[in-house]
Design a protein around this motif. Structure first.
Motif, PDB file in Angstrom:
ATOM      1  N   ARG A  49       5.501   8.524  -0.153  1.00  0.00           N
ATOM      2  CA  ARG A  49       6.683   9.033   0.531  1.00  0.00           C
ATOM      3  C   ARG A  49       6.327  10.088   1.571  1.00  0.00           C
ATOM      4  O   ARG A  49       6.745   9.997   2.725  1.00  0.00           O
ATOM      5  N   LEU A  50       5.538  11.092   1.174  1.00  0.00           N
ATOM      6  CA  LEU A  50       5.258  12.188   2.106  1.00  0.00           C
ATOM      7  C   LEU A  50       4.387  11.717   3.266  1.00  0.00           C
ATOM      8  O   LEU A  50       4.622  12.101   4.410  1.00  0.00           O
ATOM      9  N   SER A  51       3.379  10.890   2.988  1.00  0.00           N
ATOM     10  CA  SER A  51       2.529  10.435   4.090  1.00  0.00           C
ATOM     11  C   SER A  51       3.321   9.539   5.042  1.00  0.00           C
ATOM     12  O   SER A  51       3.114   9.585   6.259  1.00  0.00           O
ATOM     13  N   SER A  52       4.255   8.767   4.497  1.00  0.00           N
ATOM     14  CA  SER A  52       5.068   7.896   5.354  1.00  0.00           C
ATOM     15  C   SER A  52       6.048   8.712   6.189  1.00  0.00           C
ATOM     16  O   SER A  52       6.218   8.466   7.387  1.00  0.00           O
ATOM     17  N   GLU A  53       6.706   9.676   5.557  1.00  0.00           N
ATOM     18  CA  GLU A  53       7.614  10.544   6.319  1.00  0.00           C
ATOM     19  C   GLU A  53       6.865  11.261   7.434  1.00  0.00           C
ATOM     20  O   GLU A  53       7.338  11.358   8.562  1.00  0.00           O
ATOM     21  N   LYS A  54       5.681  11.796   7.080  1.00  0.00           N
ATOM     22  CA  LYS A  54       4.916  12.553   8.075  1.00  0.00           C
ATOM     23  C   LYS A  54       4.495  11.660   9.240  1.00  0.00           C
ATOM     24  O   LYS A  54       4.628  12.043  10.407  1.00  0.00           O
ATOM     25  N   ALA A  55       4.027  10.463   8.912  1.00  0.00           N
ATOM     26  CA  ALA A  55       3.605   9.542   9.968  1.00  0.00           C
ATOM     27  C   ALA A  55       4.778   9.195  10.878  1.00  0.00           C
ATOM     28  O   ALA A  55       4.640   9.136  12.103  1.00  0.00           O
ATOM     29  N   CYS A  56       5.949   8.982  10.297  1.00  0.00           N
ATOM     30  CA  CYS A  56       7.146   8.697  11.111  1.00  0.00           C
ATOM     31  C   CYS A  56       7.414   9.856  12.061  1.00  0.00           C
ATOM     32  O   CYS A  56       7.594   9.660  13.273  1.00  0.00           O
ATOM     33  N   HIS A  57       7.447  11.068  11.529  1.00  0.00           N
ATOM     34  CA  HIS A  57       7.760  12.228  12.373  1.00  0.00           C
ATOM     35  C   HIS A  57       6.697  12.415  13.466  1.00  0.00           C
ATOM     36  O   HIS A  57       7.032  12.746  14.600  1.00  0.00           O
ATOM     37  N   LEU A  58       5.432  12.186  13.113  1.00  0.00           N
ATOM     38  CA  LEU A  58       4.375  12.352  14.123  1.00  0.00           C
ATOM     39  C   LEU A  58       4.569  11.390  15.291  1.00  0.00           C
ATOM     40  O   LEU A  58       4.202  11.689  16.418  1.00  0.00           O
ATOM     41  N   THR A 298      -1.742   9.258   5.512  1.00  0.00           N
ATOM     42  CA  THR A 298      -0.910   9.529   6.692  1.00  0.00           C
ATOM     43  C   THR A 298      -1.382   8.716   7.893  1.00  0.00           C
ATOM     44  O   THR A 298      -0.564   8.130   8.620  1.00  0.00           O
ATOM     45  N   PHE A 299      -2.701   8.674   8.096  1.00  0.00           N
ATOM     46  CA  PHE A 299      -3.206   8.032   9.304  1.00  0.00           C
ATOM     47  C   PHE A 299      -3.238   6.519   9.165  1.00  0.00           C
ATOM     48  O   PHE A 299      -3.160   5.797  10.157  1.00  0.00           O
ATOM     49  N   ALA A 300      -3.329   6.025   7.928  1.00  0.00           N
ATOM     50  CA  ALA A 300      -3.152   4.586   7.708  1.00  0.00           C
ATOM     51  C   ALA A 300      -1.730   4.190   8.103  1.00  0.00           C
ATOM     52  O   ALA A 300      -1.517   3.261   8.891  1.00  0.00           O
ATOM     53  N   MET A 301      -0.742   4.913   7.585  1.00  0.00           N
ATOM     54  CA  MET A 301       0.652   4.582   7.894  1.00  0.00           C
ATOM     55  C   MET A 301       0.931   4.748   9.382  1.00  0.00           C
ATOM     56  O   MET A 301       1.570   3.892   9.999  1.00  0.00           O
ATOM     57  N   LEU A 302       0.446   5.840   9.964  1.00  0.00           N
ATOM     58  CA  LEU A 302       0.672   6.082  11.389  1.00  0.00           C
ATOM     59  C   LEU A 302       0.123   4.928  12.220  1.00  0.00           C
ATOM     60  O   LEU A 302       0.773   4.462  13.172  1.00  0.00           O
ATOM     61  N   THR A 303      -1.037   4.440  11.860  1.00  0.00           N
ATOM     62  CA  THR A 303      -1.664   3.364  12.634  1.00  0.00           C
ATOM     63  C   THR A 303      -0.927   2.044  12.439  1.00  0.00           C
ATOM     64  O   THR A 303      -0.763   1.262  13.382  1.00  0.00           O
ATOM     65  N   VAL A 304      -0.456   1.802  11.226  1.00  0.00           N
ATOM     66  CA  VAL A 304       0.353   0.597  10.987  1.00  0.00           C
ATOM     67  C   VAL A 304       1.641   0.655  11.807  1.00  0.00           C
ATOM     68  O   VAL A 304       2.018  -0.324  12.475  1.00  0.00           O
ATOM     69  N   LEU A 305       2.309   1.800  11.782  1.00  0.00           N
ATOM     70  CA  LEU A 305       3.540   1.942  12.568  1.00  0.00           C
ATOM     71  C   LEU A 305       3.253   1.732  14.058  1.00  0.00           C
ATOM     72  O   LEU A 305       3.983   1.021  14.753  1.00  0.00           O
ATOM     73  N   GLU A 306       2.167   2.320  14.512  1.00  0.00           N
ATOM     74  CA  GLU A 306       1.790   2.200  15.929  1.00  0.00           C
ATOM     75  C   GLU A 306       1.587   0.741  16.315  1.00  0.00           C
ATOM     76  O   GLU A 306       2.066   0.282  17.365  1.00  0.00           O
ATOM     77  N   GLN A 307       0.892   0.000  15.447  1.00  0.00           N
ATOM     78  CA  GLN A 307       0.612  -1.404  15.764  1.00  0.00           C
ATOM     79  C   GLN A 307       1.886  -2.243  15.744  1.00  0.00           C
ATOM     80  O   GLN A 307       2.057  -3.153  16.552  1.00  0.00           O
ATOM     81  N   ILE A 308       2.771  -1.939  14.814  1.00  0.00           N
ATOM     82  CA  ILE A 308       4.028  -2.706  14.739  1.00  0.00           C
ATOM     83  C   ILE A 308       4.918  -2.373  15.948  1.00  0.00           C
ATOM     84  O   ILE A 308       5.521  -3.264  16.553  1.00  0.00           O
TER      85      ILE A 308
END
Lengths: 314, 314, 314
Positions: A49-58, A298-308
């Protein structure tokens, strides 16, 4: 990347891991405005949850955290007469969520009763079949690809030779746990072309389709020999599905077994049962990477979001 | 300010209260971008949660609200063999949270069973020992410094003489409550050099180390004489730890006792049991400051965050 | 618009619906900075929560989601001696929330035991009497005006003649449900001057004050004749208050009854019990508007927020 539900959604795993490491030192600009991500937790979560929220906000995305637990009993059956406990069908649930969320991320653990049902991944598949939004797996019945991805980032950041020896070891635990983390760690480390050894008591063999290319070794001491990374995790039996067959403390990670490794790093996805899965002196040592693994979520999620988002032309 | 766990973390209390009053009329610019604050509630919260969220947003910080309640059973014992109910050790919990949050704020009430254990503040201390992030106390086993701070702002905004007489009165209540609010009110009002009188039935004496300098008066009518502020709060016994020794309605705040005050203001941290702790006609009067106290919670938190960010050179 | 608690708070319903349709294709700029909206859920929510959060973010407002459920037992009685389970009085609760939130939105379902009490709307009225902030109804004991509003947007987007025939049909359901959605659909569609027919088994008549102007027809087949829209919803009895008097499957929406309509659209507020309330082949058909209704919840809320902010001169 259209969805991210397993390693099979990834084009080149090596490229994706490199991209995450670049994103970590040099985060991307906020890509999006007024885009919404539903983070749906049918099971509780801290790290995810926290890593996903953080990645979204970043990235400038707005997350909704939905602790769906008991309060949203969804019917998945085709043609069901809904006169019982289930108040909403996945056909509405999926399409409705996608009215409010541009991306949908879901955590839903297995029941560990019927292997075929769990391995068919009804929740993830149900959402994918009933939404136009990209779907992200936050740990499903049989996979935890964001953990697998974060683990690969961590190994790449610490490896001392091109093709490290990576040992995935089963460890004892008082509860029956899913195979998701083990499955994803095996699949991702094989895709990274590491030298992968899996060790566990007999009867704990994982789905052979997911461990093809790995060496299975029932003796943990032999498995640890010359290892660069030792990844500990409990899982319940895949063959005798969902059962606890052993509490063999010979698989607890300790200094004695570590002495035959190549000064190995210790890894675990957390939360971890200290002195059941691993001795204090190993997890508290300089060789422990568990906190770095958590940070890399956090950076795994951020990169997945970026690619999508890129696939969505955003 | 590095942490904010009790009044002992504050340099000059007078300066801090002045700063809060300035911040209230002239809020600071948003100081931070992409900084994250974990608001962890092991116990439920309304005022603390909303005032903390609001203060974060006013400063441009991103809060995460974690209702950790039952879902996150943490082990605090050194060397524990974790084969029972506790699924994560504070050693991982603290370090993991600080991967995702630049500041960590925690609410954790006492069990009211073992005084030494509660007054040792294991949760706050456990997080402080296991994180590199600043820690903020959102009400711990024995302290509620944000409430104490907000109460001082409220007194400073309303006082009619330099050194007001401030009465902290115990009041009856059907449940056994912590001493946190009373402890912090005593400590902060003594640090503000007010004339502090504490009144309660015998056996309800607070920790003498925290009330040194205050007058203890067992007769509430005598205590109220010429008071400028009457602060009501129930607490369970410190001596007979955690017990309810009295339901003496002679300590309920009412008009009769108020008649001997210096037209005193009424204060309470809320939530309050009407007609048990205080009569309607007092809390509904013009002299009641309870809503202003609640509003000042925002500016107490905002000022604490501001000071901690300054210490972080942000 | 000062508050939005029922259709009676709306000046010109036609204008409001037009405004929402404009907002949907051309969303307003972010109107506000540093304004906070408390979304208080005494009952769980999916659609209402996500659409409300999204509308807030689209306007630049910051929402707080409070799942107040069990954790915040509020006393509403004047002069109550609060020595029981209720820990806070609405007199404090309302005023405290308005310290932190510029707007207050509340969901509170009926108990379905005492009709006079439910229809007096104690929760909504209690907050309105004890706060200076505008109050928004997120579904109260007897009304769901945001649903009614979203339904009107949906009808206006799809109607093929100026004054469509709109049928509200009761449908069977295993649980006793509130009358709120039915009440608001009737009130809003009558205010839109549609040709409104309501069909249900005898004993399920809604409050006559709310359905004045509608035709009541006990035979669903007659009711459906030439209908442009069929809106299905279960409700418990208003006369025999809160009771289930019938499970008559003759009211389930199916193809046979639809065959006498004017190629009607199917509507439901969701969640819906498939094959109890409506057959799969109707809700899965091209004529089903249920997902569009869910999407329009966002624009109903956005338009309500916009009108209230305008009244606040923001």
């Amino acid at each position: 990347m259209r969805h991210f539900t397993s390693i099979n959604d990834v084009g080149d795993v090596h490229d994706l891991v490199k991209r995450a490491i670049t994103n970590k030192s040099d985060p991307p600009q906020q890509l999006a405005q007024q885009l919404f991500v539903a983070l749906i937790f049918f099971n509780p979560s801290l790290r995810t949850r926290l890593s996903s929220e953080k990645a979204c906000h970043l990235l400038g995305l707005t997350p909704y955290v939905l602790n769906a637990g008991q309060s949203w009993p969804i019917e998945f059956g085709e043609g069901a007469v809904m006169d019982g406990d289930k108040s909403e069908h996945i056909k509405e649930a999926g399409k409705v969520i996608s009215q409010y969320a541009d991306l949908i991320a879901i955590r839903a653990f297995p029941l560990l009763k019927d292997r075929d049902e769990d391995y068919d991944e009804p929740v993830i598949k149900g959402f994918m079949a009933n939404t136009s939004s990209p779907v992200i797996n936050l740990e499903s019945a049989t996979r935890h690809p964001l953990q697998g991805f974060a683990d690969m980032i961590t190994i790449e950041e610490n490896k001392r030779r091109e093709k490290p020896k990576v040992v995935l070891t089963w460890a004892p635990h008082p509860k029956a746990l899913p195979q998701s983390v083990a499955n994803s760690f095996a699949a991702w480390s094989l895709a990274m072309e590491y030298d992968v050894v899996i060790t566990h008591p007999e009867g704990y063999e994982l789905d052979p389709a997911l461990t093809y290319g790995a060496t299975i070794e029932y003796d943990p001491v032999k498995a640890y020999e010359n290892a660069d990374f030792v990844y500990a995790k409990n899982w319940s039996s895949y063959r005798s599905y969902g059962q606890i067959l052993s509490q063999d403390s010979g698989f607890r990670v300790n200094r004695e077994k570590f002495s035959v490794t190549n000064n190995a790093y210790f890894m675990h996805c957390l939360p971890v049962r200290r002195n059941v899965v691993v001795d204090d002196e190993i997890i508290d040592s300089q060789q422990s990477l568990v906190i770095q693994q958590a940070n890399n979520r956090t950076f795994a999620m951020l990169t997945v979001l970026e690619q999508i988002l890129r696939h969505m032309n955003i």
